[in-house]
Design a protein around this motif. Sequence first.
Motif, mmCIF file in Angstrom:
data_model
loop_
_atom_site.group_PDB
_atom_site.id
_atom_site.type_symbol
_atom_site.label_atom_id
_atom_site.label_comp_id
_atom_site.label_asym_id
_atom_site.label_seq_id
_atom_site.Cartn_x
_atom_site.Cartn_y
_atom_site.Cartn_z
ATOM 1 N N ARG A 1 0.846 -1.205 0.000
ATOM 2 C CA ARG A 1 0.000 0.000 0.000
ATOM 3 C C ARG A 1 0.883 1.258 0.000
ATOM 4 N NH1 ARG A 1 -4.349 2.778 -1.528
ATOM 5 N NH2 ARG A 1 -5.037 4.274 0.037
ATOM 6 N N MET A 2 1.900 1.233 0.851
ATOM 7 C CA MET A 2 2.777 2.408 0.928
ATOM 8 C C MET A 2 3.538 2.612 -0.392
ATOM 9 S SD MET A 2 4.220 2.400 4.840
ATOM 10 C CE MET A 2 4.210 0.669 5.172
ATOM 11 N N ILE A 3 3.945 1.537 -0.988
ATOM 12 C CA ILE A 3 4.664 1.625 -2.266
ATOM 13 C C ILE A 3 3.746 2.224 -3.329
ATOM 14 C CG2 ILE A 3 5.710 0.244 -4.116
ATOM 15 C CD1 ILE A 3 6.543 -1.749 -1.823
ATOM 16 N N GLU A 4 2.503 1.691 -3.343
ATOM 17 C CA GLU A 4 1.550 2.172 -4.344
ATOM 18 C C GLU A 4 1.202 3.646 -4.149
ATOM 19 O OE1 GLU A 4 -0.701 -2.029 -5.381
ATOM 20 O OE2 GLU A 4 -1.750 -0.511 -4.189
ATOM 21 N N LEU A 5 1.298 4.087 -2.870
ATOM 22 C CA LEU A 5 1.022 5.517 -2.599
ATOM 23 C C LEU A 5 2.234 6.402 -2.950
ATOM 24 C CD1 LEU A 5 -0.874 5.219 0.815
ATOM 25 C CD2 LEU A 5 -1.833 5.946 -1.372
ATOM 26 N N GLY A 6 3.317 5.785 -3.355
ATOM 27 C CA GLY A 6 4.499 6.529 -3.806
ATOM 28 C C GLY A 6 5.326 7.080 -2.668
ATOM 29 N N ILE A 7 5.169 6.522 -1.496
ATOM 30 C CA ILE A 7 5.922 6.976 -0.322
ATOM 31 C C ILE A 7 7.380 6.543 -0.489
ATOM 32 C CG2 ILE A 7 6.196 6.583 2.171
ATOM 33 C CD1 ILE A 7 3.048 6.382 2.164
ATOM 34 N N LYS A 8 8.267 7.456 -0.128
ATOM 35 C CA LYS A 8 9.681 7.179 -0.370
ATOM 36 C C LYS A 8 10.475 6.903 0.901
ATOM 37 C CE LYS A 8 9.301 7.860 -4.771
ATOM 38 N NZ LYS A 8 9.218 6.682 -5.606
ATOM 39 N N ALA B 1 3.089 12.704 17.438
ATOM 40 C CA ALA B 1 3.496 13.004 16.060
ATOM 41 C C ALA B 1 2.718 14.194 15.504
ATOM 42 C CB ALA B 1 3.260 11.771 15.185
ATOM 43 N N ARG B 2 1.393 14.116 15.700
ATOM 44 C CA ARG B 2 0.582 15.220 15.191
ATOM 45 C C ARG B 2 0.932 16.522 15.914
ATOM 46 N NH1 ARG B 2 -0.127 12.862 10.718
ATOM 47 N NH2 ARG B 2 -1.824 11.377 10.525
ATOM 48 N N ASP B 3 1.239 16.354 17.225
ATOM 49 C CA ASP B 3 1.613 17.556 17.983
ATOM 50 C C ASP B 3 2.912 18.162 17.463
ATOM 51 O OD1 ASP B 3 -0.629 17.304 19.509
ATOM 52 O OD2 ASP B 3 0.369 16.407 21.259
ATOM 53 N N LEU B 4 3.734 17.296 16.942
ATOM 54 C CA LEU B 4 5.002 17.781 16.374
ATOM 55 C C LEU B 4 4.795 18.361 14.970
ATOM 56 C CD1 LEU B 4 7.412 14.882 17.454
ATOM 57 C CD2 LEU B 4 7.513 17.247 18.224
ATOM 58 N N GLY B 5 3.597 18.311 14.517
ATOM 59 C CA GLY B 5 3.293 18.880 13.199
ATOM 60 C C GLY B 5 3.512 17.913 12.072
ATOM 61 N N ILE B 6 3.630 16.650 12.415
ATOM 62 C CA ILE B 6 3.816 15.639 11.368
ATOM 63 C C ILE B 6 2.480 15.392 10.694
ATOM 64 C CG2 ILE B 6 4.391 13.199 10.949
ATOM 65 C CD1 ILE B 6 6.346 13.462 13.358
ATOM 66 N N GLU B 7 2.395 15.578 9.428
ATOM 67 C CA GLU B 7 1.140 15.372 8.710
ATOM 68 C C GLU B 7 1.175 14.139 7.831
ATOM 69 O OE1 GLU B 7 0.533 19.008 6.656
ATOM 70 O OE2 GLU B 7 -0.045 20.095 8.468
ATOM 71 N N ALA B 8 2.301 13.474 7.811
ATOM 72 C CA ALA B 8 2.474 12.262 6.991
ATOM 73 C C ALA B 8 1.454 11.202 7.403
ATOM 74 C CB ALA B 8 3.886 11.715 7.180
ATOM 75 N N PRO B 9 1.079 10.327 6.455
ATOM 76 C CA PRO B 9 0.092 9.275 6.796
ATOM 77 C C PRO B 9 0.633 8.262 7.814
ATOM 78 C CG PRO B 9 1.004 8.892 4.613
ATOM 79 C CD PRO B 9 1.541 10.232 5.043
ATOM 80 N N PHE B 10 -0.317 7.788 8.616
ATOM 81 C CA PHE B 10 0.013 6.747 9.604
ATOM 82 C C PHE B 10 -0.478 5.407 9.090
ATOM 83 C CE2 PHE B 10 -0.498 9.897 13.406
ATOM 84 C CZ PHE B 10 0.702 10.516 13.073
ATOM 85 N N PHE B 11 0.294 4.401 9.438
ATOM 86 C CA PHE B 11 -0.126 3.032 9.138
ATOM 87 C C PHE B 11 -0.046 2.207 10.429
ATOM 88 C CE2 PHE B 11 1.244 4.891 5.172
ATOM 89 C CZ PHE B 11 0.314 4.417 4.267
ATOM 90 N N GLY B 12 -0.892 1.261 10.508
ATOM 91 C CA GLY B 12 -0.894 0.455 11.736
ATOM 92 C C GLY B 12 -1.150 -1.012 11.437
ATOM 93 N N SER B 13 -1.063 -1.756 12.492
ATOM 94 C CA SER B 13 -1.282 -3.197 12.330
ATOM 95 C C SER B 13 -2.763 -3.534 12.569
ATOM 96 C CB SER B 13 -0.381 -3.953 13.319
ATOM 97 O OG SER B 13 -0.489 -5.331 13.083
ATOM 98 N N THR B 14 -3.012 -4.726 12.956
ATOM 99 C CA THR B 14 -4.401 -5.195 13.113
ATOM 100 C C THR B 14 -4.970 -4.841 14.479
ATOM 101 O OG1 THR B 14 -3.534 -7.269 13.942
ATOM 102 C CG2 THR B 14 -4.018 -7.162 11.602
ATOM 103 N N THR B 15 -4.214 -4.079 15.251
ATOM 104 C CA THR B 15 -4.581 -3.884 16.664
ATOM 105 C C THR B 15 -5.096 -2.483 16.968
ATOM 106 O OG1 THR B 15 -2.273 -3.329 17.060
ATOM 107 C CG2 THR B 15 -2.937 -5.605 17.476
ATOM 108 N N LEU B 16 -5.476 -1.779 15.938
ATOM 109 C CA LEU B 16 -5.806 -0.376 16.155
ATOM 110 C C LEU B 16 -7.134 -0.144 16.862
ATOM 111 C CD1 LEU B 16 -4.666 1.450 12.871
ATOM 112 C CD2 LEU B 16 -3.429 1.117 14.991
ATOM 113 N N LEU B 17 -7.992 -1.149 16.842
ATOM 114 C CA LEU B 17 -9.332 -0.904 17.368
ATOM 115 C C LEU B 17 -9.455 -1.079 18.875
ATOM 116 C CD1 LEU B 17 -12.032 -1.985 14.805
ATOM 117 C CD2 LEU B 17 -10.900 0.163 15.157
#
Lengths: 379, 640
Positions: free
Chosen positions: A156-163, A235-251
């Motif tokens: 998914r990250m590759i397809e989104l063009g993340i470097k 991260a958001r407090d630091l002003g990071i706006e980059a997308p987050f990814f997580g595992s199966t445990t986010l809920l």
Amino acid sequence: MIFKKKVIVLFLIFLATLSACNDPEVKEINVGFIGPMSTRATDLGIDPSKAMQLAIEQYNSSKSETQPQINLFIEDDKWEKEMAKPAYEKLRKEHNIDVLFISNTDGTIELQDKIIEDGVIAINPLNNDKLLSSLNKNTFKIAKSTEEVHKALGIRMIELGIKKVLILHFPNDFMTIGGNAIKDILTENGIENKLIEIKKDQTNFTEILQTAKETETEAYVFLGYNEFGFAMKQARDLGIEAPFFGSTTLLDPVFFSNSEGAIVGTECTFFTPLDGNYILANEFLESFKKRFGEEPFSIWPPLQAYDAMNILINEVKTINEDKSKDVTQVDWLRNRLLNVKYYQGVCGNISITSDGSSRGIYFSLYKVESDGKLIKIKR
Amino acid sequence: MKIRTKLILSFGVIISVLCIEIILNQIISDNAADTYQKLKTQALPTLRILDKFESVNNEFFLLSSNKVYNSNLPLDSQNRLNGILEVELPYLKTELVQLSKNLELNEEISIKSPVIIELTNDLISLGNEVNNLLVLKDDYADSEKMQTAIALVENDISTKHAQLKTNLLILKVNYGNLLEDYQNEFSQNLKSLSNIILITGGLGILFGIGIAFLVIRSISKPIRALNTAALRVSSGDYDADISLNGNDELASLGDSFNIMTSSLKGNFELIKSNNKEIKQQEERIRKVIEASPAAIILMDPTKKISLINKQTEKLFGYSRVDLIGESAEKLIPLRILNKGSIVDDIFSSKNKIDTLGVDQNFYGLTKNNEELPIEISLSFIEIHGQDMILASIVDITERKQQEADIKKYVEQLKSKNKELEQFSYITSHDLQEPLRTVLSFIDLIKEDYNDKLDKELNTYLNYISDASIRMSHLIKSLLDYSRIGHKGKIEMVNCNRILSSVTADLKYKIEESEAEIHYGDLPTIEGYKLEIRLLFQNLITNAIKFQKKTEVAKINISFEDKWTYWQFNIADNGIGIREEFQNKIFVIFQRLHNREAYDGTGIGLSHCKKIVELHGGEIWVSSEEGIGSTFHFTIPKNIE
């Protein structure tokens, strides 16, 4: 008189021979479950235990006279591998369990010698990875493939063009294997990445995140549990706006509350009824709600646990008809599980391969929309 | 033909039809079951797997083609493709292998399954190759990868897919036809089964109706005739004979019926005759009861009178109407009833026959309230399961009077007897005195006038003296006789001791006569001791006295226990007694021989008789002249 005594002795021998010929009927099968019932990753412990309990109740209430009763005994490992052995010893001592369900990969590895020694079948109903498949013959994995699930995130990250990607992972086998799977696919495709193992109770990730921000990291992967809620917020407090990814445990609800909403928009791999047998899965959820008053918060752990328990039940229910006296119970059960080729479960059509791992449960990509809600990502 | 034979034949025919039906049904059912089994284990599973295989094969081809030509293939589709490759195709292979194992080797599916499995393996392998080639979107931009992937799909996968599809299709068509054949065969079997049931059922019903009609007709007609005859018999016409044709059970029943009516007729006549006899007997019994000199009363358990006879009416002055249903206590004076209900006592002792009025004063009460002495015999009897008392009542007024008279006479007799005994005693005693005077004076005369008395006078005086002495002896004997039993008392008497004493006293006589006396162990008896001693002494003395001159006297004393009394026997070998004198010997002063031959007063045996009678016994003799005599006497064991 002597003749009479001889006759009696011969009769007793005959009776003893007869009783020895009869394979004693299995009246009960005791199943133990070791999972996180408190502290951390409770969505992998509480609801799965309920799902297994539901499966057993459904079976026990409709079983025939000759079919064995199945009992479930639960122990809390607080998602710590150190807790696995005491919990197992307790289950063996107090309930003489025949089958152990354990959701923690580290715990599963921890008990390898014991289960072989005791002739216990271990089933991991949540994780299924190559490391687990390399363990002993009594260990089964009826779950999604850990590597595939995390590889999907990498793709998914590759397809989104993340470097450039920062991967933070909790210090356990599951998250480590997941992180490595992502790292591998990213590396293979020339994506710069960094894999960092955090400390177990770490809650402050500011330094790591600040560094990543400064190095223009384009995506952040949080493979772990509710502690990473703090990381997302930080991260958001630091002003990071980059997308987050997580595992199966986010809920895990605590995850959301720790993140204070920063988790929204995080992409992850997940499993819903849409990914499995929709009809059966919804039936299960209705039964779950009817039995426990509410639906599970995180759906995939109880769905997988329900299938894993039902696969076991589907086999052991015929033990008194199919098992011959020449075969031990553990050998018989192992052989039966290895021959599961097409079980139509709530998660889909499942088969078990020769290394004890299962095939047929496939996760999809989802995005956190709000607290406890996910939406499917279309490519 | 007998009904049994008819029924057996009828049911035999029906059962045969049913058996034929069952056999045909069984054959066709077996065929149907066989066809169904083939359908179930062969055609249907094969078609199910083939359908699933075809479906998965098509889906796989679509998904793999889609994957190649669509770079935005949804993850769901990819997951499905993975599912087919990892789960479903391997599972179908396993199922196919399993099915082939269960079928015969020459089955088409068994023959083709290796090809299908090989094609499936190829497809799995090719699918995995495509999956590995096209992982990322960038892979779609890679022309080399794309070329390879397209080639794999269009050439290899397409070919294998088509081959698999063709194989599956051929098998499907063949197994579809087979399924159709089996279904047609199964359907035909069911149809045949239905036809057989219909035909045999119809035939069975027709047979059944026909047989039922014939059997019913052959049974109902005689039954009607029997019914009519039975009704006639029930109305008393025992001449109602019937005649049934044939030799079946009903004809036999008709014959039996005729025998029965004939027997009934005879029995009824016998009953009539018996009834007449019973009536006659009843009449006789009634007359006997009526003619009974005793009054007869029958009472029920409540003491109510249920029957009386004419004598009862006469005795008590009541009519039958007055007494029937009344309590028997009505006939008993109140003063007796107050002492306790005699009727109740009788009822409390079942089967006991009691008599009232004998040795006691019992009275009946007449209608005129007059009491009359009666004697009642009460008997407990059971009539028709009910306890009853039968009282037989006799008016003993006359008897009572007679008894009073007898009592009076007895008293008078006793008084006279006593007077007589007193007279005898006084006489005997007083007579001794003049005799003693006579003898004294004779002695004085002899003493004082001895020298003056001539020989002849001396002889006369001797005669007077002897006669006086004999008279004295007679008087003494008479006195003894009258004294017997006067002063004695009943006590236990040991006969051995008595005999010992007697033989001691008679020692001189015994030795003189050389008599031999034998006796065994004698009993101890109740009696008057002195009198018993005298009895034995007299009889032994008698035996010694009347011995033969030529023989030594042998006296044998024995006894017999006769349950209520003792019998003693004193036997001798003496001169014996002629039969005509045997009754006279016990009469007082009776002598059979002159004094010169045998001395004595002739009162000894009278003493014996009186002693024995005093004890309530008897004495008698059995004797043969010249042989000997045996005196028998009895002494009761309980002397009143």
